[in-house]
Design a protein around this motif. Structure first.
Motif, PDB file in Angstrom:
ATOM      1  N   TYR A 221      35.058 -26.448  20.562  1.00  0.00           N
ATOM      2  CA  TYR A 221      35.122 -27.829  20.064  1.00  0.00           C
ATOM      3  C   TYR A 221      33.724 -28.398  19.837  1.00  0.00           C
ATOM      4  CZ  TYR A 221      40.146 -28.644  20.404  1.00  0.00           C
ATOM      5  OH  TYR A 221      41.490 -28.612  20.192  1.00  0.00           O
ATOM      6  N   ILE A 222      32.813 -28.113  20.795  1.00  0.00           N
ATOM      7  CA  ILE A 222      31.456 -28.672  20.696  1.00  0.00           C
ATOM      8  C   ILE A 222      30.700 -28.047  19.515  1.00  0.00           C
ATOM      9  CG2 ILE A 222      29.201 -28.816  21.868  1.00  0.00           C
ATOM     10  CD1 ILE A 222      30.850 -28.874  24.534  1.00  0.00           C
ATOM     11  N   VAL A 223      30.747 -26.720  19.424  1.00  0.00           N
ATOM     12  CA  VAL A 223      29.929 -26.023  18.415  1.00  0.00           C
ATOM     13  C   VAL A 223      30.582 -26.033  17.033  1.00  0.00           C
ATOM     14  CG1 VAL A 223      28.822 -23.825  17.820  1.00  0.00           C
ATOM     15  CG2 VAL A 223      28.885 -24.585  20.196  1.00  0.00           C
TER      16      VAL A 223
ATOM     17  N   ILE B  33      30.464 -17.354  21.570  1.00  0.00           N
ATOM     18  CA  ILE B  33      30.231 -18.577  20.781  1.00  0.00           C
ATOM     19  C   ILE B  33      28.937 -18.493  19.969  1.00  0.00           C
ATOM     20  CG2 ILE B  33      29.882 -21.093  20.907  1.00  0.00           C
ATOM     21  CD1 ILE B  33      32.738 -20.345  21.621  1.00  0.00           C
ATOM     22  N   LEU B  34      27.856 -18.067  20.619  1.00  0.00           N
ATOM     23  CA  LEU B  34      26.569 -18.025  19.909  1.00  0.00           C
ATOM     24  C   LEU B  34      26.566 -17.034  18.744  1.00  0.00           C
ATOM     25  CD1 LEU B  34      23.705 -18.349  22.567  1.00  0.00           C
ATOM     26  CD2 LEU B  34      24.697 -20.096  21.106  1.00  0.00           C
ATOM     27  N   PHE B  35      27.424 -16.035  18.821  1.00  0.00           N
ATOM     28  CA  PHE B  35      27.475 -15.040  17.743  1.00  0.00           C
ATOM     29  C   PHE B  35      28.453 -15.426  16.625  1.00  0.00           C
ATOM     30  CE2 PHE B  35      25.339 -12.426  20.849  1.00  0.00           C
ATOM     31  CZ  PHE B  35      24.483 -11.679  20.065  1.00  0.00           C
ATOM     32  N   GLY B  36      29.143 -16.542  16.772  1.00  0.00           N
ATOM     33  CA  GLY B  36      30.011 -17.003  15.680  1.00  0.00           C
ATOM     34  C   GLY B  36      31.482 -17.129  16.022  1.00  0.00           C
ATOM     35  N   GLY B  37      31.841 -16.937  17.292  1.00  0.00           N
ATOM     36  CA  GLY B  37      33.237 -17.133  17.685  1.00  0.00           C
ATOM     37  C   GLY B  37      34.094 -15.891  17.570  1.00  0.00           C
TER      38      GLY B  37
END
Lengths: 313, 433
Positions: free
Chosen positions: A65-67, A111-115
């Motif tokens: 939700y945040i990213v 998350i940092l790699f794109g979900g």
């Protein structure tokens, strides 16, 4: 009736098998390992698994939700990550470390790699590898199993010294030896793995080739007496069946997958030569193989540029 | 060599598929709207004028170009209008509206006196037979065949809903064999091979029994794996070991026809009847009386709906002209069928169940099943990011739009659709996109 027809492009039917179905099969396949973990390590294993799973799910939902501003509720891969992460932890680990492991697995690896579908490293393996680096007793004192009436730490410690007699093979197969809670039972891992192969969630040849290459390497380096205890001990079978074939972090072409599995088997067997990395060595091997995946795909992908392409251009 | 050769996907049988191996004739309609586009590439020019009286089998359309074919009136009656309307392919083409006079008078083609290559080819050319790839059948026989050519008659229904080819073969086995023998005279071959897929065991058994009874040594049977797709390229791969296009097949003397075309050639050559109707699978859970029907050229989709009956328990439908994998979804029931449509499907929501796509998980299933040997997920990635040049390098032009990748994708990605669109964009821009 004119307005009732739906128009779309081909194909008009799709196989009745979705990512959600696949993830549900994965959860079912993990259940034997979960049950073994709770049976052999007691309530503390259950608490560990519950915290790990809940943390991964909450982190995934929250950070998504945040990213990205959205969260797809059909994506239950974080529950699997949480279960696998919990199963790859020693019983004596503190709650804070479990939360940290879940954070690393979800936020950094996913998350940092794109979900969803973009993680190039196996999420749970990264969490476990980081914790093993932070905690000195990750593979030794924290692994001690006291529930079964005797204190046994990881059998890999004995094997590294060439001692294959202290830990009985039956305990390795059934899982009442020491080690990471969900990975000690070879039987549970095999049952879950066979289920995944039958339901075609993963390609059967990935675990099969990794096991073959592991056994061959052990036979060459340690001899015939070592391969059965080495195969059943530690997390090798669990990782081969549940973590190695993870789609997003493994190659996509069948020949790349075959090489990937064989490289993993060889590396896993070689790390058994010493106990420096302990139980966590296998996860580092897996992460290394994950990093090799794009290279293998790029290499063998050269053969996937279309048959008869010259005729069309 | 690292690419897998036995690619394709196993598609399970569908609930909507008619199980009975018997065909039925569709009730005659009051009027027929005959489209001058008989396949995606075959367009004809109107050869009649308004007010003209026609018989069943009267020529009403002539080929517009080398891919065009002859079109015949499906019924005796009067031409009341010539209008431009959308065909089932979505193109604006001429349609001939014929009102039936219910007198069932027919006009036959002239009788063939002597069966030789020239007369058979002429009959094939003028009878309006369309081949497997949508081209008129005669186009591939115009050039002189090479020595040691091979002829294959495919009786395979390569779609989970279709059974028209198998039904045609079982009901008209003798006619198909005689039709195949006529084709064999065109290419100078001594043995004709009938192709079946591994799920057509009963048809193969019946055929072998027939061959034993008739002691016919000119024909034999070959069974190939029932994987999707089995287009001309894949059939060629199965019979010759090589993926070949039209030119490659001609150079190696490989000719492939359908069982329906063999039956149509038999009717045209021995009974002097041009193509005015074809056996179609009318299928899908939206229909009540699913079966294989002999449907006349120009029958409207509405007439099919009325005749076969609609399942009123459902409210959302998808109407498809063709198979479930490559057929064309129709916006309304106004269009009419032509002689290259193998099926009309009327699906309900339980069959096509539109699912929202989720992110690609890089499982590689699309790569495993792709018969063109490309990586669909990688090409889709390039297209979504606008890298058309890289998509070209990944072999986007080799895609055959079979849809196997979209079928197996667990994330329900629109792979085939995006790749087909991307390929068209690149082709239109002359490769400069």
């Amino acid at each position: 009736m004119k307005n009732m027809f739906i128009v779309s492009s081909t194909p008009h039917i799709k196989r009745n098998f979705s990512v959600l179905t696949q993830n549900l099969f994965m959860i079912i396949a993990l259940l034997p390992s979960v049950m073994c973990a709770i049976f052999f390590y007691g309530l503390s294993a259950f608490v560990l698994l519950a915290i790990s799973t809940a943390c991964c799910y909450v982190f995934d939902m929250g950070f998504s939700y945040i990213v990205y501003g959205k969260y797809d509720h059909r994506d239950i891969s974080s529950i699997i990550t949480g279960m696998v992460l919990g199963l790859c932890m020693p019983v004596g680990i503190g709650v804070g470390y479990v939360v940290l492991g879940a954070f690393v697995s979800i936020f950094i690896a996913k998350i940092l790699f794109g979900g969803e579908g973009k993680a190039i490293l196996c999420e749970a393996a990264l969490g476990v590898a980081l914790l093993s680096g932070l905690l000195a007793g990750f593979s030794t004192t924290l692994c001690v199993n006291t529930v079964m009436g005797e204190a046994i730490s990881s059998p890999l410690e004995f094997f590294a010294k060439g001692d294959y007699t202290t830990v009985p093979i039956l305990s390795l197969f059934l899982g009442y030896g020491g080690g990471l809670i969900g990975t000690t039972s070879a039987l549970a891992a095999v049952v879950g793995g066979v289920f995944l192969c039958i339901t075609m969630v993963y390609d059967f040849y990935i675990p099969v080739l990794s096991i073959i290459s592991f056994v061959v390497t052990i036979l060459i380096t340690k001899g015939a007496a070592a391969f059965i205890p080495e195969l059943f001990a530690g997390s090798f079978l669990f990782v081969s069946f549940f973590m190695l074939p993870t789609h997003s972090s493994s190659p996509t072409i069948w020949i790349s997958k075959a090489f990937y599995a064989m490289i993993f088997g060889v590396l896993a067997a070689l790390t058994r030569g010493s106990y420096i990395m302990g139980e966590a060595g296998i996860f580092l091997c897996l992460l290394l193989c994950n990093l090799l995946s794009p290279v293998l795909d790029a290499l063998f992908g050269l053969f996937y540029r279309g048959r008869g392409i010259k005729k069309y251009e | 060599m690292v690419t897998k050769e036995n690619v394709g996907v196993f598609i399970t049988e569908r609930k909507g598929k008619p199980l009975e191996f018997a065909s039925a004739v569709m009730k005659e309609q009051d009027s027929y709207l005959v489209c001058m586009q008989q396949s995606q590439i075959s367009i004809a020019e109107v050869a009649v004028s308004i007010g003209e009286t026609v018989l069943e089998g009267t020529l009403i359309g002539r080929p517009r170009d080398r891919f065009g074919c002859f079109v015949y009136s499906p019924v005796s009656g009067k031409v009341v209008d010539i209008i431009q309307r959308l065909s089932i392919y979505g193109e604006l083409v001429d349609h001939v509206l014929i009102v039936a006079d219910k007198q069932n008078k027919s006009s036959d083609l002239p009788k063939i006196k002597e069966f030789n290559r020239k007369t058979i080819l002429e009959r094939l050319m003028t009878s309006g037979i369309i081949g497997i790839n949508g081209q008129p059948s005669y186009t591939k026989y115009i050039r002189k065949p090479i020595e040691k050519s091979r002829l294959f008659i495919s009786c395979i229904d390569n779609d989970p809903y279709l059974s028209a080819e198998e039904v045609n073969f079982r009901e008209n086995m003798e006619d198909c064999v005689k039709g195949a023998e006529l084709f064999s005279k065109l290419v100078n071959v001594e043995v004709v091979t009938f192709l079946f897929s591994s799920n057509q065991k009963s048809a193969v058994k019946a055929f072998k029994k027939y061959l034993k009874q008739t002691r016919n040594r000119l024909v034999n049977a070959k069974v190939i794996d029932n994987v999707y797709p089995l287009s001309l390229v894949e059939i060629t791969k199965n019979v010759s070991g090589k993926h070949l296009d039209d030119k490659g097949r001609y150079e190696r003397g490989i000719y492939i026809e359908s069982g329906l075309a063999a039956k149509q050639l038999y009717d045209a050559a021995y009974n002097n009847k041009p193509v005015t109707a074809r056996l179609m699978t009318i299928s899908g859970t939206g229909f009540i009386r699913k079966a294989n029907y002999l449907v006349k050229n120009g029958t409207s989709l509405k007439a099919i709906l009325d005749f076969v009956g609609v399942n009123n328990k459902e409210s959302t439908f998808k109407m498809i002209c063709g198979g479930a994998m490559t057929g064309i979804a129709q916006e309304s029931e106004e269009a009419s069928v032509n002689m290259s449509v193998p099926a009309v499907l009327f699906m309900t929501k339980m069959e096509f169940s539109p699912e929202k796509e989720s992110p690609c998980i890089s499982c590689g299933r699309c790569v495993d099943v792709c018969p063109a040997g490309i990586m669909p997920y990688r090409i889709e990635e390039c297209l979504l990011s606008g890298d058309y040049d890289i998509a070209r390098r990944f072999g986007i032009h080799a895609c055959t739009s079979c849809g196997a990748c979209s079928y197996v994708c667990p994330a329900k990605r629109y792979l085939a659709q995006r790749i087909t669109d991307g390929r068209e964009k690149i082709s239109k821009s002359g490769g400069n996109k």
